[in-house]
Write a protein that holds these residues in place. Structure first.
Motif, PDB file in Angstrom:
ATOM      1  N   TRP A  32       0.424   0.003  -9.247  1.00  0.00           N
ATOM      2  CA  TRP A  32       0.096   1.258  -9.907  1.00  0.00           C
ATOM      3  C   TRP A  32      -0.452   1.002 -11.314  1.00  0.00           C
ATOM      4  CZ3 TRP A  32       2.642   3.289 -14.269  1.00  0.00           C
ATOM      5  CH2 TRP A  32       2.219   4.581 -14.629  1.00  0.00           C
ATOM      6  N   GLU A  33       0.155   0.063 -12.032  1.00  0.00           N
ATOM      7  CA  GLU A  33      -0.319  -0.250 -13.388  1.00  0.00           C
ATOM      8  C   GLU A  33      -1.715  -0.860 -13.373  1.00  0.00           C
ATOM      9  OE1 GLU A  33       2.793  -2.743 -14.868  1.00  0.00           O
ATOM     10  OE2 GLU A  33       3.985  -1.049 -15.612  1.00  0.00           O
ATOM     11  N   GLN A  34      -2.110  -1.439 -12.244  1.00  0.00           N
ATOM     12  CA  GLN A  34      -3.453  -1.996 -12.103  1.00  0.00           C
ATOM     13  C   GLN A  34      -4.438  -0.979 -11.516  1.00  0.00           C
ATOM     14  OE1 GLN A  34      -3.637  -4.980 -13.458  1.00  0.00           O
ATOM     15  NE2 GLN A  34      -1.400  -4.950 -13.664  1.00  0.00           N
ATOM     16  N   GLY A  35      -3.974   0.264 -11.337  1.00  0.00           N
ATOM     17  CA  GLY A  35      -4.839   1.300 -10.790  1.00  0.00           C
ATOM     18  C   GLY A  35      -4.912   1.322  -9.281  1.00  0.00           C
ATOM     19  N   GLY A  36      -3.999   0.605  -8.614  1.00  0.00           N
ATOM     20  CA  GLY A  36      -4.058   0.510  -7.163  1.00  0.00           C
ATOM     21  C   GLY A  36      -3.169   1.484  -6.417  1.00  0.00           C
ATOM     22  N   GLU A  37      -2.413   2.331  -7.116  1.00  0.00           N
ATOM     23  CA  GLU A  37      -1.546   3.315  -6.472  1.00  0.00           C
ATOM     24  C   GLU A  37      -1.675   4.660  -7.194  1.00  0.00           C
ATOM     25  OE1 GLU A  37       0.086   2.999  -3.799  1.00  0.00           O
ATOM     26  OE2 GLU A  37       0.403   0.845  -3.467  1.00  0.00           O
ATOM     27  N   LYS A  38      -1.233   5.726  -6.513  1.00  0.00           N
ATOM     28  CA  LYS A  38      -1.294   7.073  -7.070  1.00  0.00           C
ATOM     29  C   LYS A  38       0.049   7.764  -6.904  1.00  0.00           C
ATOM     30  CE  LYS A  38      -6.186   7.594  -5.809  1.00  0.00           C
ATOM     31  NZ  LYS A  38      -7.179   8.409  -5.048  1.00  0.00           N
ATOM     32  N   CYS A  39       0.272   8.808  -7.690  1.00  0.00           N
ATOM     33  CA  CYS A  39       1.474   9.617  -7.531  1.00  0.00           C
ATOM     34  C   CYS A  39       1.487  10.193  -6.117  1.00  0.00           C
ATOM     35  CB  CYS A  39       1.502  10.740  -8.564  1.00  0.00           C
ATOM     36  SG  CYS A  39       2.799  11.977  -8.254  1.00  0.00           S
ATOM     37  N   PRO A  40       2.574  10.015  -5.352  1.00  0.00           N
ATOM     38  CA  PRO A  40       2.628  10.572  -3.999  1.00  0.00           C
ATOM     39  C   PRO A  40       2.568  12.093  -3.975  1.00  0.00           C
ATOM     40  CG  PRO A  40       4.341   8.911  -4.322  1.00  0.00           C
ATOM     41  CD  PRO A  40       3.777   9.219  -5.679  1.00  0.00           C
ATOM     42  N   GLY A  41       2.875  12.731  -5.118  1.00  0.00           N
ATOM     43  CA  GLY A  41       2.877  14.186  -5.134  1.00  0.00           C
ATOM     44  C   GLY A  41       1.537  14.807  -5.442  1.00  0.00           C
ATOM     45  N   CYS A  42       0.825  14.263  -6.444  1.00  0.00           N
ATOM     46  CA  CYS A  42      -0.424  14.898  -6.869  1.00  0.00           C
ATOM     47  C   CYS A  42      -1.612  13.951  -6.940  1.00  0.00           C
ATOM     48  CB  CYS A  42      -0.236  15.574  -8.227  1.00  0.00           C
ATOM     49  SG  CYS A  42       0.105  14.414  -9.581  1.00  0.00           S
ATOM     50  N   GLY A  43      -1.389  12.668  -6.672  1.00  0.00           N
ATOM     51  CA  GLY A  43      -2.500  11.724  -6.657  1.00  0.00           C
ATOM     52  C   GLY A  43      -2.924  11.210  -8.015  1.00  0.00           C
ATOM     53  N   LEU A  44      -2.148  11.495  -9.080  1.00  0.00           N
ATOM     54  CA  LEU A  44      -2.504  11.057 -10.427  1.00  0.00           C
ATOM     55  C   LEU A  44      -2.389   9.533 -10.526  1.00  0.00           C
ATOM     56  CD1 LEU A  44      -3.305  13.041 -12.660  1.00  0.00           C
ATOM     57  CD2 LEU A  44      -1.069  12.648 -13.711  1.00  0.00           C
ATOM     58  N   THR A  45      -3.335   8.911 -11.231  1.00  0.00           N
ATOM     59  CA  THR A  45      -3.307   7.465 -11.429  1.00  0.00           C
ATOM     60  C   THR A  45      -2.785   7.132 -12.823  1.00  0.00           C
ATOM     61  OG1 THR A  45      -5.595   7.465 -12.224  1.00  0.00           O
ATOM     62  CG2 THR A  45      -5.253   7.145  -9.860  1.00  0.00           C
ATOM     63  N   CYS A  46      -2.637   5.855 -13.099  1.00  0.00           N
ATOM     64  CA  CYS A  46      -2.001   5.424 -14.348  1.00  0.00           C
ATOM     65  C   CYS A  46      -2.843   5.733 -15.581  1.00  0.00           C
ATOM     66  CB  CYS A  46      -1.706   3.927 -14.293  1.00  0.00           C
ATOM     67  SG  CYS A  46      -3.176   2.863 -14.207  1.00  0.00           S
ATOM     68  N   GLU A  47      -4.130   6.051 -15.413  1.00  0.00           N
ATOM     69  CA  GLU A  47      -4.987   6.276 -16.571  1.00  0.00           C
ATOM     70  C   GLU A  47      -4.707   7.604 -17.269  1.00  0.00           C
ATOM     71  OE1 GLU A  47      -6.142   5.508 -13.599  1.00  0.00           O
ATOM     72  OE2 GLU A  47      -7.062   3.511 -13.794  1.00  0.00           O
TER      73      GLU A  47
END
Length: 324
Positions: A32-47
């Motif tokens: 997730w910290e590398q931008g490879g995962e999203k919030c399971p609820g809303c799809g928000l990324t770490c950026e």
């Protein structure tokens, strides 16, 4: 009383945008910290500003005020007599430094601000994280560290609830800002060391006593690994090898021995949880002038701090308790 030590445990995540909470392992958080995962609820990324972050697990035992004052807490420091009750930060200042700071009145005000800072203690994992961070980021590679087991006074008052990490950009917390009159300890969510765990900000008066051991322990290494690593390093040349192409200015070429030492450290780091690998690799990096045997023993003992905490706890159990 000791808590279970687990550097690899799952973390509780909370999305600041949608409020979704879930448990994640460290590998998911790393992706997730590398931008490879999203919030399971809303799809928000770490950026995003409201991106998910670690939060306190509702089953965290340190949420119980009574448990806080009975369990052991930990700290790592290069000060063998931490925490000093008669702490005088100005004692080491030279006359020249005092003049540059503006004279005795300015020095006295600065010293008062230093004494007003809270102490920090946390889990065993947080204490090890702290040591590795300091070695990597604060030029403490050659310093002797000590691990302290901290015992709180049973009568100390614990602030209700917990705070989001109140530290400033250099990690300082003003004690009066987190512990109002009558309160001796404040819990806070640690984002930097053992992320997701609860650490404590407190004053010296909240501590009853400490036990300490030097870390890494002087004889806690894997003899077979040390022997093999030292032999390999001694057989490698310590003569710098110029890099192909145009050399970078002011950069001394690395020797085969240094390159091998760094590879050995990286291989050991691969055994650790993903959030410790970079810190360990930097902390244990072989440098020009390092003795192969001494380096191998220290590096193996550093790994033992993480992989065999029972050995460290056993050594602490034999250490005399110093009253504070």
């Amino acid at each position: 009383m000791e808590r279970w030590i687990d550097f690899s445990r799952d973390r509780r995540m909370l999305c600041g945008a949608c409020g979704h909470q879930w448990r994640s392992d460290l590998d998911w958080i790393d992706r997730w910290e590398q931008g490879g995962e999203k919030c399971p609820g809303c799809g928000l990324t770490c950026e995003h500003e409201d991106a998910p972050r670690v939060t306190v697990d509702p089953d965290e035992p340190a949420l119980d005020d009574d448990w806080v004052v009975t369990v052991s807490w930990y700290h790592t420091s290069t000060q063998p007599d931490w925490p000093r009750r008669d702490f005088d930060p100005a004692a080491v200042l030279t006359a020249e430094t005092r003049m540059r700071m503006g004279g005795d009145e300015r020095v006295a005000a600065w010293a008062a601000r230093q004494r007003a800072k809270a102490l920090h203690i946390g889990t065993y994992e947080a204490a090890v994280h702290n040591m590795l961070r300091r070695i990597r980021d604060q030029a403490d590679r050659g310093s002797q560290f000590y691990l302290f087991r901290v015992h709180l006074r049973p009568s100390v008052v614990v602030r209700e609830g917990w705070l989001v990490d109140p530290s400033d950009f250099v990690g300082d917390v003003v004690l009066d800002e987190v512990c109002p009159p009558g309160v001796g300890v404040a819990r806070y969510l640690d984002y930097h060391e053992d992320p997701g765990g609860l650490s404590l900000a407190l004053g010296r008066e909240a501590i009853a006593g400490v036990q300490q051991v030097p870390v890494p322990l002087p004889d806690a290494w894997d003899a077979d690994w040390v022997r093999e690593a030292a032999l390999a390093l001694e057989a490698a040349s310590d003569a710098p090898v110029p890099a192909a192409g145009k050399p970078a200015r002011f950069v001394r070429p690395a020797s085969p021995r240094v390159v091998l030492g760094r590879e050995l450290a990286a291989a050991l780091a691969g055994r650790l949880p993903v959030n410790l690998r970079d810190q360990f690799t930097s902390t244990a990096a072989f440098a020009e002038g390092d003795g192969p045997v001494r380096w191998a023993r220290r590096t193996s003992a550093l790994l033992d701090l993480i992989g065999n905490p029972t050995g460290v706890l056993s050594a602490l159990g034999k250490a005399e308790q110093r009253q504070v």
